[in-house]
Design an enzyme around this catalytic site. Structure first.
Site, PDB file in Angstrom:
ATOM      1  N   GLU A  69      -3.894  -4.240   1.347  1.00  0.00           N
ATOM      2  CA  GLU A  69      -3.800  -3.482   2.587  1.00  0.00           C
ATOM      3  C   GLU A  69      -5.195  -2.968   2.942  1.00  0.00           C
ATOM      4  O   GLU A  69      -5.756  -2.155   2.217  1.00  0.00           O
ATOM      5  CB  GLU A  69      -2.854  -2.298   2.422  1.00  0.00           C
ATOM      6  CG  GLU A  69      -1.407  -2.707   2.185  1.00  0.00           C
ATOM      7  CD  GLU A  69      -0.505  -1.501   1.985  1.00  0.00           C
ATOM      8  OE1 GLU A  69       0.455  -1.344   2.754  1.00  0.00           O
ATOM      9  OE2 GLU A  69      -0.775  -0.703   1.068  1.00  0.00           O
TER      10      GLU A  69
ATOM     11  N   ASP B  18      -2.418  -2.208  -3.274  1.00  0.00           N
ATOM     12  CA  ASP B  18      -1.900  -1.157  -2.405  1.00  0.00           C
ATOM     13  C   ASP B  18      -3.059  -0.323  -1.860  1.00  0.00           C
ATOM     14  O   ASP B  18      -3.960   0.068  -2.604  1.00  0.00           O
ATOM     15  CB  ASP B  18      -0.939  -0.277  -3.219  1.00  0.00           C
ATOM     16  CG  ASP B  18      -0.297   0.815  -2.395  1.00  0.00           C
ATOM     17  OD1 ASP B  18       0.446   0.482  -1.465  1.00  0.00           O
ATOM     18  OD2 ASP B  18      -0.551   1.993  -2.694  1.00  0.00           O
TER      19      ASP B  18
END
Length: 727
Positions: A439, A410
């Site tokens: 990400e 994340d």
């Protein structure tokens, strides 16, 4: 907690710098000289190198020519007769501190045997540390001092069998005692209030042998929230919303529709990416159904979340049941990717990190204030050696103890490149087939741009994949501008960008690209974040009928599955999942977030269509090249087509599968188009506007009629296949 009153404050801000703040309410802040008293009683005068007026106080910067022994008590006296303790300040964020206190051992936390348990805690700035042991059954507790060892590690060994005992650490830093759960705790009590001593050997569940995975592009990822997946009243699952619900086979819903794990196996995906399942805040484990959360509020990184367990009060239940769920997926040939949230904690001030070594684990700006690139109040300082070690240790733990098959990071762009390199090295040393993706957004955290693990630095992390927002925004349209349409939603202006997305946004020829190879591109149009594809279209394409919008969603999903790179599907995308227009549903109720199995039962034909696309991708490696060189050699975009059409030819690909040539056509308008074929030979249609799969539907020659808003896949058999069929 002890409240300390100090006449003035003194901080060790560097190994040779002490900063003293004297309030103007005390002798107008004016002090002639300062004396430091060492732990052995020796005193010497401090050299004031700089004095600065800070409005309410006077700041004195003093130089020292000896090494302060961090963890020992020093006193600072002024010439008015007052004194204060020397507190640990910004020195903890210096390279010298990192070097002096880096601990290489892999034994932090607890080491349990039935005969004794050893407790180890890294707390270099502490002057005292104790472990508090609780016996909740008898209502007793005891506090046992730890001894300071090398590199700021504190240790004690407690005799006897402590299995099941709860524990916390009591840490004294700058004269203040704080109570914290062990950052390395492998088991916790309900709501993560305490760490728990457990014997993990009792929780072992053998791992099944998985199908080979020769390249990351062989993966087809399906994103699942554990609770969403089975909580629906018609899921047919007994353990709704729980780890064990994920493990149930043979379940069905309305109209006998296949649900749960059996559905995943039938759909054909290779990987399930599970939203965070380490212990998180936002759901009261004592009454889980009262609240909902995605899980991006990390509390304890190495212990499973309790709200998914049948008994959150039993520390073993969550461990054993999570392992059963992972093994159940793997037994069906489906690998498990763990969504890992190492970029921030839930609340910095309440985190174990901040309580044990205040100020070390988090980034701060030039003014000493905590940075907030993540947008949730804190950024983990992964570039510091013991923070990096914690992340690497945690990843190793989940990989070895739980047997996960990959990690999704994340907000990975907040983390630093060197940390991700170490993560990649340890993961692929243990499991070369493990997937690593994250990400790569560039967020405003105080780390130099060249050190961030962002997409802009993808060439520095060639073995890690990135969520391809260019693919998302050019096929679907901007996630953040809901009215903007991508190519699949009818916008021909994005045709050229969508063609590059089909190639995985790799660098080929002279074209600029984000990625070195397609193994770095995670292609998607929908995820747990933001509007579902269907909900976006409900606004951006509100003038179109539901039937047309369904065609557009199938078109976009075909883009994802058939393009070069790693396809990523959000659970329910294949049957038009809606969250009733709510964009950010992280704490919305189950009625919004649950996977609606009634909806799936209404669109079985569309689900079969997506399953057929998955079969196509699996059958022929030309849909999943591993290198940009292969794309450059074999993929040719067909130029002479209408603006509403993107067509490409996979040429001479017989070495990758049963077909020598493949033609893929994406069409984003309702009008039927007739397109010439590349040659006079016979082509077999395996995907059209109604069906898809690996068996030819019909054959065409010279031209193909492409119906409105659809994907067509045409193939030519190899000579070997022709001969086999003739025989």
């Amino acid at each position: 907690m002890l409240t300390v009153h100090r006449t003035f404050e003194a901080y060790l801000d560097a190994m040779t710098v002490i900063t003293i703040l004297v309030p103007k309410s005390y002798h107008s802040g004016m002090v002639g000289n300062f004396i430091i008293e060492k732990p052995n009683g020796e005193r010497c005068q401090l050299q004031v190198a700089k004095r600065e007026d800070l409005w309410t106080s006077i700041k004195y910067e003093c130089m020292i020519d000896f090494a302060v022994e961090i963890g020992q008590r020093y006193l600072i006296y002024d010439d008015h007769g007052a004194f204060t303790d020397l507190q640990i300040g910004a020195v903890i964020r210096t390279a010298e501190f990192d070097e002096q206190f880096y601990y290489e051992g892999n034994d932090l936390g607890i080491t349990y045997t039935p005969e004794a348990t050893t407790f180890k805690l890294w707390a270099p700035t502490a002057t005292e540390v104790k472990v508090k042991l609780l016996d909740e059954a008898e209502g007793k507790q005891e506090q046992i001092p730890l001894q300071r060892m090398e590199k700021g590690v504190w240790m004690t060994t407690v005799s006897g069998d402590l299995e099941g005992r709860c524990y916390t650490f009591l840490v004294c830093v700058n004269l203040v005692w704080r109570e914290a759960v062990d950052p390395y705790a492998m088991a916790v009590s309900v709501n993560g209030e305490y760490g728990v001593v457990v014997d993990l050997t009792k929780t072992n569940v053998p791992k099944s042998t998985l199908p080979p995975l020769s390249s990351p592009t062989d993966a087809i990822i399906y994103e699942v929230h554990i609770r969403d997946f089975t909580i629906h009243g018609d899921s047919g699952v007994a353990h709704k919303g729980l780890y064990l619900g994920l493990a149930e086979l043979g379940t069905s819903g309305p109209n006998n529709t296949t649900t749960g794990l059996s559905y995943l196996a039938k759909l054909g995906v290779t990987h399930v990416e599970l939203l965070p399942f380490n212990d998180f805040a936002g759901v009261d484990e004592k009454d889980p159904l009262k609240e909902y959360n995605w899980g991006y509020n990390p509390l304890h990184y190495n212990a499973p979340e309790g709200s998914y367990a049948t008994n959150p009060f039993d520390p073993y239940a969550r461990i054993q049941e999570l392992k059963q769920a992972i093994r159940a997926l793997q037994a069906q040939g489906i690998r498990v990717i763990m969504d890992a949230v190492y970029n921030h904690v839930y609340i910095r001030e309440q985190s174990s990190f901040e309580k044990i070594v205040p100020g070390y684990y988090f980034r701060h700006d030039l003014y000493g204030m905590p940075s907030n690139g993540t947008g949730v109040g804190n950024d983990i300082a992964s570039e510091r050696r013991m923070v990096r070690k914690f992340i690497v240790d945690s990843v190793r733990f989940w990989l070895t103890e739980y047997g996960v098959d990959g990690f999704r990071f994340d907000l990975m762009g907040v983390l630093d490149i060197e940390t991700m390199r170490e993560v990649e090295a340890i993961v692929h040393a243990l499991d070369p087939s493990a997937l690593l993706l994250g990400e790569g957004w560039d967020l405003p955290t105080p780390l130099p741009a060249e050190q961030k693990a962002t997409m802009n630095n993808a060439d520095k992390l060639p073995c890690i994949a990135y969520f391809n927002d260019r693919f998302r925004d050019h096929v679907k349209g901007s996630t953040f501008a809901i009215h903007e349409k991508g190519f699949a939603l009818g916008n021909m202006a994005f045709r050229e960008q969508a063609m590059r997305a089909i190639q995985g946004n790799v660098r080929i020829k002279k074209e600029a690209g984000m990625f070195l190879n397609p193994t770095q591109a995670v292609n998607y149009v929908e995820s747990h974040d933001n509007h579902t594809f269907w909900d976006k279209m409900s606004v951006s394409n509100a003038d179109e009928s539901e039937e047309i919008r369904q065609k557009r969603q199938k078109l976009a999903t075909a883009f994802v599955i058939l393009s070069q790179g790693i396809p990523f599907l959000h659970s329910g995308q294949e049957f038009y999942r809606t969250k009733q227009g709510i964009e950010n549903s992280y704490n919305a109720p189950d009625a919004i977030n649950q996977l609606d199995w009634r909806q799936k039962s209404l669109y079985e034909k569309d689900v079969r269509y997506v399953a057929g696309l998955i079969q196509l991708r699996k059958l022929h490696r030309a849909f999943r090249f591993s290198t940009s060189a292969e794309i450059e050699k074999h993929l040719r975009l067909v130029e002479a087509t209408p603006p509403s059409v993107i067509a490409y030819h996979l040429q001479s690909v017989q070495e990758y599968g049963p077909w020598s040539d493949i033609l893929v056509i994406h069409h984003n308008q309702e009008a039927t188009e007739r397109l010439p074929l590349p040659d006079e030979e016979e082509w077999h249609v395996v995907c059209d506007h109604t069906a898809s799969g690996t068996t030819p539907l019909y054959t065409v020659k010279q031209e193909i009629e492409v119906q409105g808003i659809s994907t067509f896949v045409l193939t030519k058999m190899t000579d070997l296949t022709k001969k086999a069929n003739h025989i």
